[in-house]
Design an enzyme around this catalytic site. Structure first.
Site, PDB file in Angstrom:
ATOM      1  N   TYR A 140       0.833  -1.210   0.031  1.00 27.27           N
ATOM      2  CA  TYR A 140      -0.066  -0.024  -0.130  1.00 27.27           C
ATOM      3  C   TYR A 140       1.071   1.241   0.046  1.00 27.27           C
ATOM      4  O   TYR A 140       1.039   2.244   0.806  1.00 27.27           O
ATOM      5  CB  TYR A 140      -0.725  -0.040   1.313  1.00 27.27           C
ATOM      6  CG  TYR A 140      -2.098   0.681   1.382  1.00 27.27           C
ATOM      7  CD1 TYR A 140      -3.140   0.507   0.414  1.00 27.27           C
ATOM      8  CD2 TYR A 140      -2.372   1.469   2.776  1.00 27.27           C
ATOM      9  CE1 TYR A 140      -4.394   1.183   0.707  1.00 27.27           C
ATOM     10  CE2 TYR A 140      -3.573   2.081   2.736  1.00 27.27           C
ATOM     11  CZ  TYR A 140      -4.587   1.960   1.916  1.00 27.27           C
ATOM     12  OH  TYR A 140      -5.628   2.666   2.000  1.00 27.27           O
ATOM     13  N   HIS A 145      -2.674   7.394  -2.610  1.00 24.01           N
ATOM     14  CA  HIS A 145      -3.677   6.517  -2.769  1.00 24.01           C
ATOM     15  C   HIS A 145      -4.029   6.387  -1.333  1.00 24.01           C
ATOM     16  O   HIS A 145      -5.379   6.477  -1.238  1.00 24.01           O
ATOM     17  CB  HIS A 145      -3.249   5.177  -3.184  1.00 24.01           C
ATOM     18  CG  HIS A 145      -4.145   4.046  -3.310  1.00 24.01           C
ATOM     19  ND1 HIS A 145      -5.317   4.199  -4.010  1.00 24.01           N
ATOM     20  CD2 HIS A 145      -4.351   3.033  -2.328  1.00 24.01           C
ATOM     21  CE1 HIS A 145      -6.051   3.183  -3.766  1.00 24.01           C
ATOM     22  NE2 HIS A 145      -5.509   2.375  -2.843  1.00 24.01           N
ATOM     23  N   GLU A 212      -0.844  -1.038 -10.621  1.00 26.78           N
ATOM     24  CA  GLU A 212       0.337  -1.369  -9.546  1.00 26.78           C
ATOM     25  C   GLU A 212       1.322  -1.717 -10.358  1.00 26.78           C
ATOM     26  O   GLU A 212       1.348  -2.167 -11.437  1.00 26.78           O
ATOM     27  CB  GLU A 212       0.053  -2.307  -8.669  1.00 26.78           C
ATOM     28  CG  GLU A 212      -1.179  -2.225  -7.944  1.00 26.78           C
ATOM     29  CD  GLU A 212      -1.591  -2.879  -6.409  1.00 26.78           C
ATOM     30  OE1 GLU A 212      -0.541  -3.658  -6.119  1.00 26.78           O
ATOM     31  OE2 GLU A 212      -2.556  -2.993  -5.978  1.00 26.78           O
ATOM     32  N   ASP A 244      -4.406  -5.030 -10.015  1.00 29.44           N
ATOM     33  CA  ASP A 244      -5.069  -5.730  -8.924  1.00 29.44           C
ATOM     34  C   ASP A 244      -6.674  -5.381  -8.848  1.00 29.44           C
ATOM     35  O   ASP A 244      -7.047  -4.378  -8.106  1.00 29.44           O
ATOM     36  CB  ASP A 244      -4.459  -5.077  -7.326  1.00 29.44           C
ATOM     37  CG  ASP A 244      -5.186  -5.802  -6.328  1.00 29.44           C
ATOM     38  OD1 ASP A 244      -5.747  -7.094  -6.382  1.00 29.44           O
ATOM     39  OD2 ASP A 244      -4.719  -5.308  -5.206  1.00 29.44           O
ATOM     40  N   THR A 371      -1.650   0.521  -5.195  1.00 24.93           N
ATOM     41  CA  THR A 371      -2.103   1.567  -6.133  1.00 24.93           C
ATOM     42  C   THR A 371      -1.166   2.664  -6.300  1.00 24.93           C
ATOM     43  O   THR A 371      -0.797   3.337  -5.196  1.00 24.93           O
ATOM     44  CB  THR A 371      -3.417   1.878  -5.965  1.00 24.93           C
ATOM     45  OG1 THR A 371      -4.330   0.859  -5.624  1.00 24.93           O
ATOM     46  CG2 THR A 371      -4.071   2.785  -6.996  1.00 24.93           C
TER      47      THR A 371
HETATM   48 MN    MN Z   1      -3.792  -3.360  -4.501  1.00 23.07          MN
END
Ligand code: MN
Length: 436
Positions: A140, A145, A212, A244, A371
């Site tokens: 992450y 994001h 990603e 994803d 992301t």
């Molecule tokens: Mn993801």
């Protein structure tokens, strides 16, 4: 403007906007579409061709000063079914083999006539997953994001207090990772609208993509043995693009308290070529963090690694709807961001953190970055962000609108590296179409 430093006798590799010039040489796995009993082969992309390394390893090559015993030993690794045996080798071996490939494919190569029979046009092969992927974790790592999405769920505290101290991640599912081009079936799942007393099951109505990058592990670490930041580069094999796919309505109901599960594990698409660490080196740059933020703890700090700890990679998402396809309009670009701007954590910190408790990483393991949203609103890497949680539909040039993905929508991720004085290299495409 980019300039070519080397030419290849494979003419298509010398074209200006080619993703796969001789400076790239990404690895992938494929089978020949027209063969009766096709078996998987390992290859390297060059121009619009694939050099079949498995066939080359099987062939009786005439002796040449280029084929040293060491090269012969490395070439033998491609006789196996998976790229993993090669990925597991040291970066010294990877550099040696890359140098061999560059010599083989350069103009005036003494091996041209021996290699020529092992070239296949890319449009005559079906690309597979590039290696055997036994484990997949997803991070992450974009603070942009994390902040935007956090604000939707927790307006008073968008960023959790741990975010700037620890790379946040979860274990994903390797079985449903598919190569570019695989159709993506809309998942059904349990969800609960805010006005409903009880949850219900239905096909997802808030199906989204996530732009990603995928980090492939080369050499693994033994269980119980952490990876020091200073050694993390030795374990990094290369990068691909990763979508994803995410069902936001399923996610919203299931994610607490243990995190993503069925909203994520129905499919993840990867681009079929792994762009290696060696090919990315000219685009490495310093990884920095603003001084007012907490600096990483010692185990995540190493000045030498972080001095080349970021990569300058342009990332793009394109959408082609069913209607656009029928009207032959071609895909429309939804957004663009940059890998180094999106990453709050260096990929080397992700590797080191993942192994810091003694967790063993294996050759071919895949780490998603999360992301890759940039700082600006139009640099967001998901529809959830671009449509502000579905509240502001995107206006497409043909008059259609989108909040989330419709059946027939194709999402195409692209990436490439550019730098003055260097040839541009690209990642190819990561594409998937939603089916009912
Ligand atoms: Mn993801």
């Amino acid at each position: 403007m980019s300039t070519k430093t080397r030419g290849s006798w494979v003419q298509s590799a010398n074209e200006e906007l080619c993703d796969f010039p001789i400076e790239n040489l990404p690895f992938g796995s494929f089978f020949k579409r027209h063969e009766i009993n096709p078996s998987p082969c390992i290859g390297v992309a060059i121009g619009n061709q694939v050099l079949n390394l498995t066939a080359l390893a099987m062939a009786q090559l005439q002796s040449s000063p280029l084929i040293t015993p060491q090269i012969e030993e490395l070439l033998n690794l491609f006789k196996g079914q998976h790229l993993n045996a090669y990925m597991a080798r040291s970066s010294k071996d990877h550099q040696l083999f890359r140098f061999f490939l560059i010599q083989c494919l350069s103009v005036n190569s003494p091996l041209q006539s021996q290699l020529n029979p092992h070239l296949i046009a890319q449009d005559e092969v079906t690309m597979l997953r590039p290696c055997s992927i036994q484990d997949y974790s997803d991070f992450y790592a974009s603070i942009h994001h994390a902040t935007t999405v956090g604000a939707m769920f927790r307006p008073d505290q968008p960023l959790m207090p741990n975010y700037k101290w620890i790379p946040i991640g979860y274990h994903g599912r390797a079985s449903s990772i598919v190569p570019s081009g695989t159709p993506i079936r809309r998942p059904s799942g349990q969800t609960k609208g805010s006005g409903n007393q009880a949850p219900f099951v239905q096909p997802s109505r808030r199906l989204d993509y996530e732009l990603e990058m995928g980090v492939f592990i080369g050499a693994g670490n033994a269980m119980g043995q952490a990876i020091a930041m200073a050694d993390s580069k030795e374990h990094f094999f290369g990068l691909c693009l990763l979508n994803d796919w995410s069902a936001r309505d399923i996610q919203g109901w299931e994610y607490q308290p243990l995190g993503p599960f069925l909203a994520k594990n129905f499919a993840s698409t990867i681009s079929p070529w792994i762009v290696t660490r060696e090919a990315l080196e000219p685009f490495a740059r310093e990884f920095t963090r603003v001084e007012s933020d907490p600096q990483p703890l010692d185990y995540l700090s190493d000045a030498t690694t972080l001095a080349q700890g970021a990569y300058d990679i342009r990332l793009q998402t394109w959408l082609e709807t069913q209607q656009m396809r029928e009207q032959q309009l071609g895909p429309v670009k939804l957004m663009e961001s940059n890998f180094h701007e999106a990453m709050y954590w260096s990929l080397f910190q992700l590797i080191t953190h993942h192994a810091s408790n003694g967790c063993n990483l294996n050759p071919g393991d895949l780490l998603g970055t999360g992301t890759m949203s940039g700082p600006q609103k139009d640099q967001a890497g998901s529809l959830l962000e671009l449509s502000e949680g579905g509240k502001t539909p995107l206006q497409l040039p043909n008059g259609e609108t989108r909040t989330f993905l419709e059946n027939g929508d194709t999402i195409i991720l692209k990436a490439f590296c550019e730098r003055d004085g260097y040839p541009r290299i690209g990642f190819g495409q990561c594409s998937g179409t939603i089916t009912a």
